[in-house]
Design a protein around this motif. Structure first.
Motif, PDB file in Angstrom:
ATOM      1  N   PRO A 205       0.783  -1.138  -0.093  1.00  0.00           N
ATOM      2  CA  PRO A 205       0.090   0.009   0.093  1.00  0.00           C
ATOM      3  C   PRO A 205       0.885   1.375   0.088  1.00  0.00           C
ATOM      4  O   PRO A 205       2.070   1.342   0.427  1.00  0.00           O
ATOM      5  CB  PRO A 205      -0.724  -0.184   1.376  1.00  0.00           C
ATOM      6  CG  PRO A 205      -0.865  -1.678   1.488  1.00  0.00           C
ATOM      7  CD  PRO A 205       0.447  -2.021   0.979  1.00  0.00           C
ATOM      8  N   LEU A 206       0.183   2.419  -0.415  1.00  0.00           N
ATOM      9  CA  LEU A 206       0.780   3.598  -0.382  1.00  0.00           C
ATOM     10  C   LEU A 206       1.691   4.090   0.715  1.00  0.00           C
ATOM     11  O   LEU A 206       2.769   4.461   0.800  1.00  0.00           O
ATOM     12  CB  LEU A 206       0.069   4.687  -0.923  1.00  0.00           C
ATOM     13  CG  LEU A 206       0.604   6.119  -0.982  1.00  0.00           C
ATOM     14  CD1 LEU A 206       1.568   6.211  -2.200  1.00  0.00           C
ATOM     15  CD2 LEU A 206      -0.373   7.118  -1.600  1.00  0.00           C
ATOM     16  N   ALA A 207       0.927   4.025   2.012  1.00  0.00           N
ATOM     17  CA  ALA A 207       1.490   4.530   3.112  1.00  0.00           C
ATOM     18  C   ALA A 207       2.617   3.484   3.523  1.00  0.00           C
ATOM     19  O   ALA A 207       3.602   3.987   4.095  1.00  0.00           O
ATOM     20  CB  ALA A 207       0.517   4.719   4.395  1.00  0.00           C
ATOM     21  N   GLN A 212       8.424   1.980   4.900  1.00  0.00           N
ATOM     22  CA  GLN A 212       9.331   1.066   4.970  1.00  0.00           C
ATOM     23  C   GLN A 212      10.421   1.189   3.838  1.00  0.00           C
ATOM     24  O   GLN A 212      11.386   0.435   4.110  1.00  0.00           O
ATOM     25  CB  GLN A 212       8.710  -0.235   4.174  1.00  0.00           C
ATOM     26  CG  GLN A 212       7.658  -0.738   5.335  1.00  0.00           C
ATOM     27  CD  GLN A 212       7.328  -2.479   4.892  1.00  0.00           C
ATOM     28  OE1 GLN A 212       8.250  -3.049   4.091  1.00  0.00           O
ATOM     29  NE2 GLN A 212       6.096  -2.878   5.250  1.00  0.00           N
ATOM     30  N   SER A 213      10.504   2.146   2.994  1.00  0.00           N
ATOM     31  CA  SER A 213      11.459   2.700   2.199  1.00  0.00           C
ATOM     32  C   SER A 213      12.661   3.388   2.623  1.00  0.00           C
ATOM     33  O   SER A 213      12.446   4.553   3.464  1.00  0.00           O
ATOM     34  CB  SER A 213      11.018   3.024   0.970  1.00  0.00           C
ATOM     35  OG  SER A 213      10.114   2.160   0.311  1.00  0.00           O
ATOM     36  N   LEU A 235       5.118  11.982   3.541  1.00  0.00           N
ATOM     37  CA  LEU A 235       6.571  12.497   4.062  1.00  0.00           C
ATOM     38  C   LEU A 235       6.808  12.268   5.625  1.00  0.00           C
ATOM     39  O   LEU A 235       8.041  11.857   6.021  1.00  0.00           O
ATOM     40  CB  LEU A 235       6.875  13.845   3.706  1.00  0.00           C
ATOM     41  CG  LEU A 235       6.825  14.093   2.101  1.00  0.00           C
ATOM     42  CD1 LEU A 235       6.555  15.584   1.865  1.00  0.00           C
ATOM     43  CD2 LEU A 235       7.869  13.715   1.432  1.00  0.00           C
ATOM     44  N   ALA A 236       5.788  12.431   6.502  1.00  0.00           N
ATOM     45  CA  ALA A 236       6.009  12.237   7.675  1.00  0.00           C
ATOM     46  C   ALA A 236       6.394  10.742   7.909  1.00  0.00           C
ATOM     47  O   ALA A 236       7.017  10.483   9.163  1.00  0.00           O
ATOM     48  CB  ALA A 236       4.927  12.677   8.683  1.00  0.00           C
ATOM     49  N   ALA A 237       5.653   9.930   7.267  1.00  0.00           N
ATOM     50  CA  ALA A 237       5.768   8.595   7.705  1.00  0.00           C
ATOM     51  C   ALA A 237       7.425   7.843   7.371  1.00  0.00           C
ATOM     52  O   ALA A 237       7.594   6.840   7.524  1.00  0.00           O
ATOM     53  CB  ALA A 237       4.735   7.772   6.971  1.00  0.00           C
ATOM     54  N   ALA A 242      15.537   8.904   5.355  1.00  0.00           N
ATOM     55  CA  ALA A 242      15.410   8.454   4.088  1.00  0.00           C
ATOM     56  C   ALA A 242      15.433   9.533   2.824  1.00  0.00           C
ATOM     57  O   ALA A 242      15.583  10.587   3.085  1.00  0.00           O
ATOM     58  CB  ALA A 242      13.878   7.828   4.014  1.00  0.00           C
ATOM     59  N   VAL A 243      15.385   9.004   1.695  1.00  0.00           N
ATOM     60  CA  VAL A 243      15.652   9.861   0.552  1.00  0.00           C
ATOM     61  C   VAL A 243      14.234   9.858  -0.489  1.00  0.00           C
ATOM     62  O   VAL A 243      13.664   8.582  -0.665  1.00  0.00           O
ATOM     63  CB  VAL A 243      16.908   9.424  -0.394  1.00  0.00           C
ATOM     64  CG1 VAL A 243      17.087  10.171  -1.447  1.00  0.00           C
ATOM     65  CG2 VAL A 243      17.962   9.415   0.349  1.00  0.00           C
ATOM     66  N   LEU A 244      13.901  11.142  -0.927  1.00  0.00           N
ATOM     67  CA  LEU A 244      12.928  11.042  -1.858  1.00  0.00           C
ATOM     68  C   LEU A 244      13.692  11.765  -2.975  1.00  0.00           C
ATOM     69  O   LEU A 244      14.017  12.572  -3.227  1.00  0.00           O
ATOM     70  CB  LEU A 244      11.700  12.231  -1.630  1.00  0.00           C
ATOM     71  CG  LEU A 244      10.476  12.112  -2.611  1.00  0.00           C
ATOM     72  CD1 LEU A 244       9.511  11.225  -2.269  1.00  0.00           C
ATOM     73  CD2 LEU A 244       9.974  13.667  -2.572  1.00  0.00           C
ATOM     74  N   ILE A 245      13.283  10.748  -4.275  1.00  0.00           N
ATOM     75  CA  ILE A 245      13.841  11.208  -5.535  1.00  0.00           C
ATOM     76  C   ILE A 245      12.726  11.366  -6.632  1.00  0.00           C
ATOM     77  O   ILE A 245      11.667  10.473  -6.645  1.00  0.00           O
ATOM     78  CB  ILE A 245      14.432   9.892  -6.030  1.00  0.00           C
ATOM     79  CG1 ILE A 245      15.877   9.645  -5.419  1.00  0.00           C
ATOM     80  CG2 ILE A 245      14.954  10.343  -7.671  1.00  0.00           C
ATOM     81  CD1 ILE A 245      16.508   8.369  -5.876  1.00  0.00           C
ATOM     82  N   ASN A 246      12.592  12.429  -7.091  1.00  0.00           N
ATOM     83  CA  ASN A 246      11.514  12.898  -8.070  1.00  0.00           C
ATOM     84  C   ASN A 246      12.125  13.161  -9.554  1.00  0.00           C
ATOM     85  O   ASN A 246      12.830  14.049  -9.625  1.00  0.00           O
ATOM     86  CB  ASN A 246      10.633  14.025  -7.547  1.00  0.00           C
ATOM     87  CG  ASN A 246       9.459  14.065  -8.551  1.00  0.00           C
ATOM     88  OD1 ASN A 246       8.992  13.355  -9.145  1.00  0.00           O
ATOM     89  ND2 ASN A 246       8.443  15.157  -7.817  1.00  0.00           N
ATOM     90  N   THR A 247      11.624  12.414 -10.386  1.00  0.00           N
ATOM     91  CA  THR A 247      12.064  12.522 -11.903  1.00  0.00           C
ATOM     92  C   THR A 247      10.792  12.823 -12.608  1.00  0.00           C
ATOM     93  O   THR A 247      10.910  12.688 -13.958  1.00  0.00           O
ATOM     94  CB  THR A 247      13.155  11.461 -12.328  1.00  0.00           C
ATOM     95  OG1 THR A 247      12.351  10.151 -12.294  1.00  0.00           O
ATOM     96  CG2 THR A 247      14.567  11.321 -11.808  1.00  0.00           C
TER      97      THR A 247
END
Length: 338
Positions: A205-207, A212-213, A235-237, A242-247
């Motif tokens: 699931p999304l959350a 977990q990532s 983002l709070a979860a 942790a890293v957010l990558i947006n391409t």
């Protein structure tokens, strides 16, 4: 189509796009498969010349900067039966009128997905090793680092990578990650458990993907339903550091919420896109040590434009020979394409 028939073709894009993508060998190849309208390219369908060219055109080779193919434009192009796009998304110029006319549409999105996936994988591995932070510390200290003090959180052994959407690019990322010792998670409401198993990923699931990532990579198309999809709660979860990558598209992520999370040092970010696509000059992310901003370079650049052109030439040859497009864009698949 008769094998001896050479369809009349024209180029529709900005001149800058043509200069970047259509080198002379590409133009020669297109001219070998079609009766190609000589330059200049069509960048405004409202001119007398454009309307005269459109009246005879059966195939348009389009690119960045192509004007929309509206009902009015198509009224001046009664013979138009196909569009071969030298870039990725066709949403900006292929309108409902094109689909209603039954015009065949091809895109080089598959070719453009590869460099985006390569960029993504590189950033996953570099941020997993905290390369940018290490380089910054090394430059400041200019002395040997004590490797024995490296935190256990550093490294790419069995890290969890979350893929947000199994788009063309998302699937290429999954494919390129297979040689690495990583746990790959996927959220995509249109992918079944059986398909996820075939891809070699865990469907979650999304959350849970965000919780977990160690890294979340965004590959979601921008649609009304996905605007601001990645908001404060997700983002709070995320795990600390942790890293957010947006391409994909900047507006898929709540820019304000992400800025707050990154400047607070709770998460890190690699952004090849943002909302707006160029942040204001005084935006806090420019100078934030937890953010890496790049100027929309993940997609095809430099010699990678040749890959787009070569795919398009192959598509034009196939269509001119009566074999149809190998990379046809279907109207019903548009919502799934990043």
């Amino acid at each position: 189509m008769s094998p001896s028939h050479r369809p009349r073709a024209a180029l529709a894009m900005s001149q800058a796009a043509a200069d970047a993508v259509l080198e002379q060998p590409v133009l020669d190849a297109l001219a070998g498969a079609t009766t190609l309208e000589p330059p200049p390219v069509l960048d405004d369908f409202g001119t007398d010349r454009a309307r005269a060219v459109l009246a005879e055109t059966e195939l348009l080779v389009t690119g960045w900067g192509c004007p929309p193919l509206t009902t009015e434009v198509l009224a001046h192009a009664p013979r138009l039966r196909a569009v071969a796009h030298t870039a990725g998304s066709v949403r900006a110029h292929v309108t409902d009128a094109c689909w209603e006319r039954g015009i065949d549409v091809s895109s080089a999105a598959a070719a453009n997905a590869l460099p985006v996936a390569e960029y993504t994988v590189a950033m996953i591995l570099l941020t997993g090793k905290r390369v940018l932070e290490s380089a910054r510390s090394y430059r400041a200290a200019r002395t040997e680092a004590d490797w024995r003090r490296t935190p256990r959180s550093v490294g790419n052994y069995r890290r969890s990578v979350g893929i947000l959407s199994a788009s063309l690019t998302g699937r290429r990322v999954i494919e390129l990650l297979r040689p690495y010792d990583l746990r790959v998670l996927l959220y995509d409401p249109y992918v079944s458990g059986e398909e996820a198993a075939a891809l070699g990923v865990e469907l979650v699931p999304l959350a849970e993907l965000f919780a977990q990532s160690d890294t979340v990579s965004v590959h979601t198309p921008l649609l009304p339903a996905t605007h601001g999809l990645v908001g404060r709660d997700l983002l709070a979860a995320m795990r600390p550091g942790a890293v957010l990558i947006n391409t994909a598209r900047g507006a898929v992520v709540d820019q304000e919420a992400l800025t707050d999370a990154v400047t607070a040092g709770r998460v890190r970010a690699v952004l090849d896109v943002s909302d707006p696509d160029v942040l204001p000059r005084d935006h806090p992310l420019w100078d934030c040590e937890h953010a890496l901003l790049t100027p929309h370079i993940a997609g095809s650049q430099g010699n990678e434009w040749r890959r787009l052109a070569e795919l398009t030439v192959d598509e034009v040859r196939r269509w001119a020979a009566g074999d149809g497009f190998a990379h046809a864009v279907r109207r019903d698949r548009l919502p799934f394409l990043a």
